[in-house]
Motif scaffolding. Structure first.
Motif, PDB file in Angstrom:
ATOM      1  N   ARG A   1       0.942  -1.278   0.025  1.00  0.00           N
ATOM      2  CA  ARG A   1      -0.208   0.148  -0.019  1.00  0.00           C
ATOM      3  C   ARG A   1       0.807   1.237  -0.004  1.00  0.00           C
ATOM      4  O   ARG A   1       0.395   2.244  -0.568  1.00  0.00           O
TER       5      ARG A   1
ATOM      6  N   ALA B   1       2.552   1.622  -3.455  1.00  0.00           N
ATOM      7  CA  ALA B   1       1.372   1.983  -4.432  1.00  0.00           C
ATOM      8  C   ALA B   1       1.022   3.485  -4.346  1.00  0.00           C
ATOM      9  O   ALA B   1       0.965   4.183  -5.347  1.00  0.00           O
TER      10      ALA B   1
ATOM     11  N   VAL C   1      -0.333   4.763  -7.881  1.00  0.00           N
ATOM     12  CA  VAL C   1      -1.131   3.700  -8.584  1.00  0.00           C
ATOM     13  C   VAL C   1      -2.403   3.057  -7.855  1.00  0.00           C
ATOM     14  O   VAL C   1      -2.325   2.906  -6.561  1.00  0.00           O
TER      15      VAL C   1
ATOM     16  N   LEU D   1       4.108  -4.613  -8.599  1.00  0.00           N
ATOM     17  CA  LEU D   1       4.759  -3.859  -7.596  1.00  0.00           C
ATOM     18  C   LEU D   1       6.024  -4.520  -7.171  1.00  0.00           C
ATOM     19  O   LEU D   1       7.020  -3.995  -6.516  1.00  0.00           O
TER      20      LEU D   1
ATOM     21  N   LEU E   1       4.425   1.368 -13.220  1.00  0.00           N
ATOM     22  CA  LEU E   1       4.814   0.016 -12.407  1.00  0.00           C
ATOM     23  C   LEU E   1       6.193  -0.493 -13.045  1.00  0.00           C
ATOM     24  O   LEU E   1       7.243  -0.857 -12.342  1.00  0.00           O
TER      25      LEU E   1
END
Length: 291
Positions: free
Chosen positions: A11, A14, A19, A58, A81
């Motif tokens: 998390r 991201a 993302v 990721l 990514l």
């Protein structure tokens, strides 16, 4: 030593990249280190293997693969990514960062010339919506791929590993069988992903073998025709492909196949025998042509 990504790491990473997982790209990121370790174990990699990973996202699985393989090619469609993966690996697995090559693009368009050293194993958490075409296209395009372990939607895993005669046996099963022997390698629960999908996933392990005698395109056309109307007997289902039901029956008898069977009863070797036995459709008949 690689430092694997956990739920908080996923998390945070991201958020830093801006993302947000999208259904369009089939993005469900694995955030459980035990699951990626399990995938790598199930892949049965040798230290000399060159891994092709599709959709690294990721980097959860990438970090687990790098210590176990000679090299990893990571093919990522999402440019954000793709551009971030090398930095993640350099941060969390600096001793193995030189083993990684990142390719930004579509795995369905990968060519052997793009991947040096040549990949020997496919290991991937595949987006549900493209899993089957990705696997089949890669096996066709990359003859050096000797084995693979893919995580796909459980329903797709069941299809890919079905036996002839079963309800789930169909086009994907038969076409994968042209290239490889496949078997189920376990179930994966939704809770190990972010976001959480509404279906279970399954692991499929495959090992390449020599294809049956015959022409692949012609054999796959027979497979497509047989399952386009899977409730019909082969004599009827293959009529359009062969140039009429009588011609279909003749090809089936020549191949040693009962015309009253249905496509789901046949192995890929039997489909190849039908393709080899059928004469070309009459000129101008329109039979056998595919748009």
């Amino acid at each position: 030593m690689s430092s694997l990504l956990g739920p908080a790491d996923i998390r945070t990473l991201a958020a830093r990249l801006g993302v947000r997982p999208t259904k369009t790209l089939g993005q469900n990121f694995v955030h459980d280190p035990n699951t990626v370790r399990r995938i790598v174990r199930a892949a049965e990699l040798a230290p000399t293997d060159v891994v092709l990973e599709v959709g690294p996202g990721l980097g959860s699985l990438t970090l687990a693969l790098l210590p176990e393989a000679a090299h990893v090619h990571a093919v990522e469609l999402d440019p954000v990514l793709a551009s971030a993966l090398a930095a993640t690996v350099a941060d969390r697995a600096p001793d193995h960062a030189d083993r990684l090559t990142v390719h930004s693009g579509d795995a369905k368009r990968v060519a052997a010339a793009d991947l040096v050293p040549a990949p020997t194993a496919l290991v991937a958490n595949l987006p549900y919506n493209v899993a089957v075409p990705v696997v089949l296209n890669l096996l066709a395009a990359l003859p050096t791929l000797a084995s693979g372990l893919v995580m796909v939607q459980k329903e797709v895993a069941d299809r890919l590993t079905a036996e002839p005669g079963s309800r789930t046996y169909g086009i994907p099963t038969a076409k994968l069988a042209w290239y490889a022997d496949a078997r189920p390698a376990g179930r994966v629960p939704p809770a190990v992903f972010w976001p959480v999908p509404n279906v279970d996933s399954g692991l499929v392990r495959f090992v390449r073998h020599d294809p049956p005698p015959g022409d692949r395109e012609r054999t796959f056309a027979v497979v497509d025709a047989a399952f386009a109307q899977r409730r019909k007997t082969l004599r009827s289902a293959l009529a359009g492909w062969a140039g009429g039901p009588d011609r279909a029956e003749k090809a089936l008898v020549t191949a040693g196949i009962d015309p009253g069977l249905r496509g789901e009863a046949l192995t890929i070797t039997q489909f190849a025998a039908i393709a080899a036995a059928a004469p070309a459709a009459p000129a101008g008949s329109g039979y056998g042509r595919r748009s």
